[in-house]
Design a protein around this motif. Structure first.
Motif, short mmCIF file in Angstrom:
data_model
loop_
_atom_site.label_atom_id
_atom_site.label_comp_id
_atom_site.label_asym_id
_atom_site.label_seq_id
_atom_site.Cartn_x
_atom_site.Cartn_y
_atom_site.Cartn_z
N PRO A 288 0.79 -1.23 0.00
CA PRO A 288 0.00 0.00 0.00
C PRO A 288 0.82 1.28 0.00
O PRO A 288 0.26 2.37 0.15
N PHE A 289 2.15 1.20 -0.10
CA PHE A 289 2.96 2.42 -0.11
C PHE A 289 3.98 2.35 -1.24
O PHE A 289 4.29 1.28 -1.77
N ALA A 306 7.90 3.35 9.71
CA ALA A 306 8.18 4.33 10.74
C ALA A 306 7.06 4.39 11.79
O ALA A 306 7.32 4.65 12.97
N GLN A 307 5.86 4.19 11.36
CA GLN A 307 4.72 4.22 12.30
C GLN A 307 3.77 3.08 11.93
O GLN A 307 3.12 3.10 10.90
N SER A 308 3.73 2.08 12.79
CA SER A 308 2.86 0.92 12.54
C SER A 308 1.40 1.32 12.71
O SER A 308 1.06 2.19 13.55
N PRO A 323 -11.19 -1.32 8.34
CA PRO A 323 -11.55 -0.01 7.79
C PRO A 323 -10.29 0.78 7.41
O PRO A 323 -9.16 0.36 7.72
N VAL A 324 -10.48 1.90 6.74
CA VAL A 324 -9.34 2.71 6.30
C VAL A 324 -8.46 3.04 7.52
O VAL A 324 -8.92 3.58 8.52
N THR A 325 -7.18 2.69 7.39
CA THR A 325 -6.24 2.83 8.51
C THR A 325 -4.99 3.54 8.01
O THR A 325 -4.54 3.32 6.88
N GLU A 326 -4.42 4.39 8.84
CA GLU A 326 -3.23 5.16 8.46
C GLU A 326 -1.97 4.58 9.08
O GLU A 326 -2.02 4.02 10.19
N ALA A 327 -0.87 4.71 8.34
CA ALA A 327 0.44 4.29 8.84
C ALA A 327 1.49 5.13 8.10
O ALA A 327 1.18 5.90 7.18
N VAL A 328 2.75 4.96 8.48
CA VAL A 328 3.84 5.75 7.87
C VAL A 328 5.01 4.81 7.58
O VAL A 328 5.50 4.10 8.47
N ALA A 329 5.45 4.83 6.31
CA ALA A 329 6.68 4.13 5.93
C ALA A 329 7.80 5.16 5.82
O ALA A 329 7.57 6.37 5.81
N HIS A 330 9.02 4.67 5.74
CA HIS A 330 10.18 5.56 5.60
C HIS A 330 11.10 4.99 4.53
O HIS A 330 11.34 3.78 4.48
N ILE A 331 11.59 5.91 3.67
CA ILE A 331 12.48 5.50 2.59
C ILE A 331 13.82 6.22 2.70
O ILE A 331 13.87 7.42 3.01
N ASP A 332 14.89 5.49 2.50
CA ASP A 332 16.25 6.04 2.38
C ASP A 332 16.80 5.62 1.03
O ASP A 332 16.89 4.40 0.75
N VAL A 333 17.16 6.61 0.22
CA VAL A 333 17.65 6.30 -1.11
C VAL A 333 18.52 7.47 -1.61
O VAL A 333 18.31 8.62 -1.23
N ASP A 334 19.51 7.17 -2.43
CA ASP A 334 20.34 8.20 -3.07
C ASP A 334 19.84 8.39 -4.49
O ASP A 334 19.69 7.42 -5.26
N VAL A 350 6.88 8.46 4.45
CA VAL A 350 5.87 8.33 3.40
C VAL A 350 4.55 7.86 4.05
O VAL A 350 4.38 6.67 4.32
N PRO A 351 3.64 8.77 4.34
CA PRO A 351 2.34 8.36 4.91
C PRO A 351 1.55 7.56 3.87
O PRO A 351 1.62 7.83 2.67
#
Length: 374
Positions: A288-289, A306-308, A323-334, A350-351
Motif C-alpha cells: 500500500p505504499f 516508521a509508524q505501525s 476499515p481505512v487505517t493510516e500508517a507511515v513508511a520511511h524510505i532512504d535512497v540516493d 511516506v504516509p
C-alpha cells in the motif's frame, strides 16, 4: 254334665273378648316385614344413588386427569420439562413433514437439529388456563414459565380413536415452530449452550452461504438463547420465546470480533507491511505504499515502517474488514540528477492508507487481503 258346662263356658269366654285388643301374630309379622323391606329398599336406593354419584365423580376425575385434551397437552409439556425430546416427538400430531411446513408458510428444509434434549431449556409452573371444544377441536390454553420467561400458548387438539373406552387425542396443529436464524460474522453458534455449525444444519451443507438464514425446527413452548462464543467472534446472546405452534421466528445476530482475533489481524498486517519493506524498489509490489522520483536512482532504496498502524476489525456482511487505517513508511535512497549528475540522499517519511478484507475459510482460518487507499 260337667264337661258340657265347661265347654260352653270356654266358648263364651272367647266370644266375649273385645275386638282389636289382641291382633293376630301373623298379621303383625307381615306388617313389620313390609316396613323393614321398605326401609331396606330406601337404603339401597340411597346407596345406589351415592355409588352412581361417586362413580360419576371418579370417572370425571379420571377423564380430566388422564383422558381429556388438557391431560393430553399436560403430558406433552411434562415431557418437554423433563428434557424427553424423543418422547415428545412421538406424541401424535407433533412431527411435521416438508409438505406440512410449506402449507404453514414455513421453510420446507428446516433442520431438526434442535429437537433434542441438549437444546431444551427448563419448562416449569405449567397450568391449564382453559379448555374449549369447538367443531370437534379442543382449544387448550396453558400458562408456564420457560426459563426465566412467563408465557401462554393455545394448542388445538382433536380425537384420535379410543384407548379401551376412553378417548385418545392428537395435535390438530403441530406444536413445532421454526427459528429462522441469521448469524453474521461466524459459522459457529450455540443455542441453549448446544454448539452448531451452519454447514451442519443448512440444506446446502458445506456450500452453505455464511450470510444466509438457517431455518431450524423448535418445540413450542420453549425459550431459545442464541449466542456466538468463538476465538474469532462473540455476542452477548439473544433469547426468544417460542410460544405459538407452527410460527416462524426470525432472529438476526451480529457477532463482534474478539480481542484475540483483532490481535491476530494486527500481527498479520504488521508482518505483511514488514515484508513489503524488504523490497528494494520504489513501488513494492502488492503493497500500500511507494515513492516516485523523476531522476535516476544511484542505489537501491531501503524501506522501513516508521509508524505501525493500529488495526481495528468490523463486520462486513458474512465476513470482516479492516476499515481505512493510516500508517507511515520511511524510505532512504540516493538520487542521481539527470540534469547535472549530482547525487543527493533522500530520507523521507511516506504516509499511506490501507484497507483490508477478511474472509473466514471453511477450516475456520481467516484470509486477509490488504490493499492501498489513496
Amino acid at each position: 254334665m260337667e264337661q258340657g258346662v265347661a265347654g260352653t263356658v270356654g266358648e263364651r269366654t272367647r266370644a266375649d273378648a273385645p275386638a282389636g285388643t289382641r291382633p293376630p301374630a301373623r298379621a303383625e309379622r307381615r306388617r313389620r316385614t313390609r316396613q323393614r323391606l321398605a326401609l331396606d329398599i330406601t337404603l339401597l336406593t340411597i346407596v345406589g344413588v351415592l355409588l352412581m354419584g361417586a362413580l360419576a365423580a371418579t370417572a370425571g376425575a379420571l377423564y380430566a386427569q388422564f383422558y381429556s385434551p388438557s391431560a393430553f397437552v399436560g403430558r406433552y409439556l411434562a415431557m418437554l420439562g423433563e428434557g424427553r425430546a424423543a418422547d415428545a416427538l412421538d406424541v401424535p400430531g407433533v412431527m411435521v413433514s416438508s409438505v406440512d411446513l410449506e402449507d404453514a408458510g414455513l421453510p420446507a428444509t428446516a433442520s431438526d437439529a434442535l429437537l433434542r434434549p441438549a437444546a431444551l431449556a427448563g419448562l416449569t409452573e405449567v397450568a391449564v388456563v382453559s379448555e374449549e371444544m369447538q367443531d370437534g377441536v379442543a382449544k387448550v390454553t396453558v400458562s408456564y414459565r420457560a426459563g426465566a420467561y412467563p408465557g401462554t400458548t393455545t394448542f388445538r387438539v382433536e380425537r384420535n380413536g379410543w384407548i379401551g373406552v376412553a378417548p385418545a387425542w392428537r395435535f390438530a396443529q403441530s406444536p413445532l415452530a421454526v427459528i429462522d436464524l441469521t448469524v453474521h460474522g461466524s459459522m459457529q453458534f450455540t443455542v441453549n449452550g448446544f454448539e452448531l455449525d451452519k454447514r451442519q444444519v443448512s440444506a446446502a451443507g458445506a456450500e452453505a452461504d455464511p450470510a444466509a438464514a438457517v431455518p431450524m425446527l423448535v418445540f413450542s413452548p420453549g425459550v431459545y438463547s442464541v449466542s456466538v462464543d468463538t476465538a474469532m467472534s462473540a455476542t452477548p446472546g439473544v433469547a426468544v420465546l417460542s410460544d405459538s405452534p407452527q410460527a416462524g421466528i426470525p432472529i438476526e445476530l451480529q457477532a463482534q470480533p474478539t480481542e484475540e482475533f483483532v490481535g491476530v489481524v494486527q500481527e498479520r498486517v504488521d508482518q505483511f507491511l514488514a515484508e513489503c519493506a524488504t523490497q528494494q524498489v520504489l513501488q513494492p509490489a502488492g503493497c500500500p505504499f511507494g515513492y516516485t522520483v523523476r531522476n535516476r536512482l544511484d542505489q537501491l532504496p531501503v524501506w522501513s515502517i516508521a509508524q505501525s498502524p493500529v488495526v481495528t476489525v468490523e463486520p462486513d456482511g458474512a465476513g470482516w474488514r479492516i476499515p481505512v487505517t493510516e500508517a507511515v513508511a520511511h524510505i532512504d535512497v540516493d538520487i542521481k540528477s539527470l540534469f547535472d549528475g549530482t547525487v543527493y540522499p533522500v530520507s523521507e517519511d511516506v504516509p499511506f492508507r490501507f484497507t483490508g478484507s477478511i474472509t473466514v475459510l471453511p477450516d475456520g482460518t481467516a484470509s486477509i487481503v490488504v490493499s492501498g487507499e489513496q
